[in-house]
Scaffold this active site. Structure first.
Site, PDB file in Angstrom:
ATOM      1  N   CYS A 145       0.818  -1.211   0.000  1.00 38.67           N
ATOM      2  CA  CYS A 145       0.000   0.000   0.000  1.00 38.67           C
ATOM      3  C   CYS A 145       0.855   1.265   0.000  1.00 38.67           C
ATOM      4  CB  CYS A 145      -0.962  -0.062   1.189  1.00 38.67           C
ATOM      5  SG  CYS A 145      -2.391   1.019   1.064  1.00 38.67           S
ATOM      6  N   HIS A 146       0.809   2.065   1.075  1.00 44.28           N
ATOM      7  CA  HIS A 146       1.595   3.299   1.177  1.00 44.28           C
ATOM      8  C   HIS A 146       2.994   3.075   1.759  1.00 44.28           C
ATOM      9  CE1 HIS A 146      -2.401   5.108   0.726  1.00 44.28           C
ATOM     10  NE2 HIS A 146      -1.784   6.219   0.382  1.00 44.28           N
TER      11      HIS A 146
END
Length: 182
Positions: A107-108
């Site tokens: 994800c991030h």
């Protein structure tokens, strides 16, 4: 096969992105430590709200990459933004790459890898909102469920967790990848 894996996280990590890999690795018989900046508990983020607390097993002051076979980085928006400003966290991440050990980020979390300066020339994926940041840092960004580049595993979001967990476990079992580099 007693493998030790560090999960580096702090308050604001995406809950499923820590809980799901943690459970998958423990089911595989791995020893998994949640590593954070301070001892105590860290709070998860889930569906736009604060969620459960998780116990920190070790602090950055008390660990080194040599203690572990691999590193796993959960995402969330808040978690990597806090950790990327912590020199000890960035140094800890870099050391896994220097030691040719598997690193997995979802994800991030690849924002931390930009800060650690380890994405140039590497094939990876992430949450789409940080694609430009990764490309600007020299990464070869692709939109795929899970990407593996010499022991370096990345996925886009919680929907990718089954594939991410499977590749994470496979890479930890394989061990060091001599072509993994910082």
């Amino acid at each position: 096969m007693n493998k030790r894996v560090a999960i580096l996280a702090t308050n604001g990590f995406e809950e499923s992105e820590l809980k799901s890999p943690l459970e998958a690795m423990k089911n595989e018989g791995f020893t998994v430590d949640i590593v954070s900046q301070e001892s105590g508990k860290i709070k998860a983020w889930d569906n736009g709200n604060w969620s459960n607390e998780y116990t920190v097993d070790k602090t950055l002051d008390n660990v080194s990459a040599s203690d572990y076979n691999a590193l796993m980085l959960p995402g969330g928006v808040i978690n990597p933004d806090i950790l990327r400003r912590d020199d000890k966290a960035i140094s800890f991440i870099k050391d896994f790459f220097k030691q040719s050990k598997p690193v997995a980020a979802i994800c991030h979390a690849p924002q931390l890898l930009i800060e650690a300066d380890v994405v140039k020339g590497r094939k990876l994926t992430s949450f789409n909102s940080i694609k430009t940041d990764l490309v600007n840092a020299g990464a070869n960004w692709v939109d795929e469920e899970v990407v593996v580049d010499e022991g370096f595993v990345t996925s886009r979001n919680p929907d990718d967790l089954p594939a991410f967990n499977a590749k994470l476990i496979e890479e930890v079992k394989e061990g060091k990848h001599e072509l993994q580099h910082a």
